[in-house]
Design a protein around this motif. Structure first.
Motif, PDB file in Angstrom:
ATOM      1  N   HIS A 191      24.018  31.793  26.686  1.00 60.93           N
ATOM      2  CA  HIS A 191      23.598  32.779  25.470  1.00 60.93           C
ATOM      3  C   HIS A 191      22.265  33.006  25.303  1.00 60.93           C
ATOM      4  N   SER A 239      22.252  38.964  18.392  1.00 57.42           N
ATOM      5  CA  SER A 239      23.754  38.740  18.896  1.00 57.42           C
ATOM      6  C   SER A 239      24.582  38.329  17.652  1.00 57.42           C
ATOM      7  N   TYR A 249      29.845  36.772  22.623  1.00 58.30           N
ATOM      8  CA  TYR A 249      28.950  37.267  21.851  1.00 58.30           C
ATOM      9  C   TYR A 249      28.801  38.897  21.908  1.00 58.30           C
TER      10      TYR A 249
END
Length: 100
Positions: free
Chosen positions: A8, A23, A30
């Motif tokens: 991420h 996000s 996400y």
């Protein structure tokens, strides 16, 4: 398998070179927003974006994948996320189309 925080963070770092991307964590995955507009997400360590005219044009070689089991809307798998110029073009075009 849920998305790892490391994956991420790497995606967000790359995308922020192309625009203001944020996000929101949702059930281990996400949702991704550019200037407040939802355009895609990170699912099972895969960066996926919605189908729009721009994404269809720029991601013609990219496979369509379902973000999660039971989903009815396939999304494009993006592999060129490290290319800031490409991502800027993709995000700018997609956001204009999604906001219509």
């Amino acid at each position: 398998m849920a998305t790892t925080k490391e994956y991420h963070d790497y995606i967000i770092e790359c995308l922020n070179k192309a625009g203001q991307v944020t996000s929101k964590k949702m059930m281990g995955e996400y949702c991704l927003y550019c200037n407040g507009t939802l355009f895609g997400g990170i699912y099972d360590n895969r960066f996926l974006v919605k189908q729009t005219e721009t994404s269809k044009k720029l991601l013609v070689e990219s496979p369509l994948e379902l973000p999660y089991e039971g989903s009815k809307s396939p999304m494009f798998l993006v592999s060129e996320f490290e290319n800031a110029d490409f991502m800027k073009e993709l995000l700018e075009g997609m956001i204009k189309e999604i906001k219509k």
